[in-house]
Scaffold this active site. Structure first.
Site, PDB file in Angstrom:
ATOM      1  N   CYS B  79      -4.273  -8.878  -3.631  1.00 42.78           N
ATOM      2  CA  CYS B  79      -3.691  -9.356  -2.368  1.00 42.78           C
ATOM      3  C   CYS B  79      -3.183  -8.184  -1.525  1.00 42.78           C
ATOM      4  O   CYS B  79      -3.973  -7.496  -0.905  1.00 42.78           O
ATOM      5  CB  CYS B  79      -2.626 -10.408  -2.632  1.00 42.78           C
ATOM      6  N   HIS B 172      -4.384 -13.884  -6.744  1.00 41.19           N
ATOM      7  CA  HIS B 172      -3.354 -13.410  -7.670  1.00 41.19           C
ATOM      8  C   HIS B 172      -3.617 -13.800  -9.122  1.00 41.19           C
ATOM      9  O   HIS B 172      -3.042 -14.774  -9.610  1.00 41.19           O
ATOM     10  CB  HIS B 172      -1.992 -14.003  -7.262  1.00 41.19           C
ATOM     11  N   GLU B 174      -2.331 -12.486 -11.500  1.00 43.81           N
ATOM     12  CA  GLU B 174      -1.043 -12.313 -12.184  1.00 43.81           C
ATOM     13  C   GLU B 174      -0.192 -13.586 -12.147  1.00 43.81           C
ATOM     14  O   GLU B 174       0.819 -13.667 -12.827  1.00 43.81           O
ATOM     15  CB  GLU B 174      -0.278 -11.113 -11.599  1.00 43.81           C
TER      16      GLU B 174
END
Lengths: 293, 195
Positions: B79, B172, B174
């Site tokens: 991002c 994302h 994560e």
């Protein structure tokens, strides 16, 4: 493709972590904040110190101010609605704000209920003074929490009190056995489910920032070391004598909150911080933090 | 054991560190230029690209990271990290790293109410589809010859790319429990994954 999900709402809060969210009242201030490294801005008609001074009923900002600030910056933009005023929240969502702050800084519209925030696609941030209040807001759908502090005072003491209360509450639950959690949920006035989650993970289910009284880089770093994942700075920036410099310094201190040499360096020659208020000098009925249920 | 640094100036760096540790590598935050030494790879996380970029500039991290990228060092950006890796960014008030030959548009899908999650086919990690979370996400406007698009949305929009040992993702990983893209990056770090 799904929009407005819990993951994208709580996820935006996670992207703000380690950052500083600054109160601004004009597009020019919003640009200064963005250039100073703010990770988001909070659009207001008046900063909390001026709301406090003005008295009367404080409401959602004029939509024309909100739109002008949205157009001025590329970073996420937040705006405040009154506690329980779900129509102000609907208006803010329709204007395209990225986060709604259901805020005790404005005059509450409902003295029993907060907004049912799950109904919205826009994420909400809410204030808290302790763990029970944080978990009630999360149960209602808050995707982010901030400790309240006492807005518009430039005095960090209440922010510290509230952050310590939340962190102590988390540690307490973490150390409990499972069969103690139901009574604890009752004592906290919070639903069992988030209490169980805190027990398991040792943290709030959403991101938690500090707010209400941050005026210096050291204040910001103090809140980070106490467990905040980022900070809101309201009156502290644009009530300082050199807002740009103070803004940059607070952003750097929030990143390097564990590094006293850097905090010392950025704290040099900042000019006058906002004057600040002793909490004990404020009549109890004028305190903002007790608003919220 | 590989040592992976995660740029920890602002944003969701803790999440990357946690995923990397689950994959059994040494992962730690990078806030100062001297912490870039002795790394095998670097991740630039999601967050606010203007904030991370400004802090990189203030703490003199732009030049050393640019230099690493120029030497073919493994870097993954998610991002905001993708934005910073780009050569040109539409809607950014500072100069990005220019590490990857691609143009990227910031906040390309709109405001937060337009943020979304969706399943993506990503050939380099195989089946099943990857559940991707896009938050005020960028997309790729143009890539140069050396850049391979790793994934597209159904309408053809490029949202993941690789150039040499650099990987850029508009979403994302994560924020999910799927470790496959981090594994893919570690494969590049180890030299297991060849172009």
């Amino acid at each position: 493709m799904q929009k407005g999900t819990w993951t994208v709402k709580a996820g935006l809060a996670r992207m703000l972590k380690g950052g500083v969210i600054m109160d601004v009242v004009t597009p020019e201030q919003a640009k200064i904040a963005e250039e100073a490294g703010a990770c988001a801005v909070m659009a207001l008609e008046r900063v909390p110190a001026d709301i406090r001074a003005a008295g009367g009923v404080a409401r959602m900002a004029d939509p024309s101010i909100i739109v002008a600030i949205i157009e001025a910056v590329s970073i996420p933009m937040m705006a405040k609605c009154r506690i329980g005023h779900f129509v102000e929240a609907q208006v803010l969502e329709s204007l395209g704000v990225d986060f709604v702050d259901e805020s005790e800084v404005l005059t509450p519209a409902d003295e029993s209920h907060h907004i049912w925030k799950h109904d919205f696609n826009v994420p909400f941030v809410c204030g808290c003074r302790d763990l029970g209040e944080a978990l009630r807001r999360i149960a209602e759908g808050a995707a982010m929490i901030r400790t309240k502090g006492e807005a518009g005072t430039g005095n960090i003491v209440e922010a510290v009190r509230h952050m310590r209360a939340v962190m102590a509450g988390i540690r307490r639950i973490q150390g409990m056995t499972t069969d103690e959690l139901v009574a604890e949920a009752k004592a906290l006035g919070a639903p069992l489910e988030p209490v169980m989650e805190v027990h398991k993970t040792g943290r709030l289910p959403v991101v938690n920032f500090a707010a209400g009284g941050v005026a210096t880089p050291a204040d910001a770093a103090l809140m980070m070391q106490l467990g905040a994942e980022g900070v809101f700075v309201g009156s502290g920036i644009f009530k300082a004598s050199d807002p740009e410099k103070v803004a940059r310094a607070i952003v750097k201190a929030t990143t390097h909150y564990h590094n006293p040499e850097i905090i010392a360096e950025v704290s040099k020659g900042l000019g006058a911080a906002m004057a600040g208020l002793d909490i004990k000098a404020i009549p109890p009925e004028e305190l903002l933090a007790p608003r919220g249920w | 054991m590989e040592r992976i640094g995660v740029l920890a100036l602002q944003g969701a760096f803790v999440e990357h560190i946690a995923l990397l540790r689950r994959l059994g590598v040494e992962a730690f935050p990078v806030r100062l230029r001297q912490e870039l030494r002795k790394l095998d790879g670097l991740i630039i996380p999601g967050g606010e690209s203007t904030t991370i970029g400004w802090l990189m500039q203030e703490f003199r991290l732009l030049e050393p990271v640019r230099k690493l990228a120029g030497q073919g060092f493994p870097i993954m950006g998610t991002c905001a990290g993708m934005i910073l890796l780009a050569r040109r960014v539409l809607g950014l008030n500072l100069e990005p790293l220019g590490a990857m030959d691609m143009d990227v548009r910031r906040n390309a899908f709109g405001r937060q109410v337009d943020s979304f999650e969706t399943d993506l086919e990503i050939p380099v990690i195989g089946a099943p589809p990857f559940h991707a979370v896009f938050i005020r996400a960028p997309f790729i406007e143009r890539v140069g010859d050396g850049v391979e698009i790793l994934a597209r949305l159904p309408d053809g929009t490029g949202i993941a790319a690789r150039q040499g040992k650099m990987v850029a993702l508009a979403f994302h990983p994560e924020l999910t429990n799927d470790l496959r893209l981090h594994s893919y990056f570690l494969g590049i770090v180890r030299g297991d994954v060849e172009r």
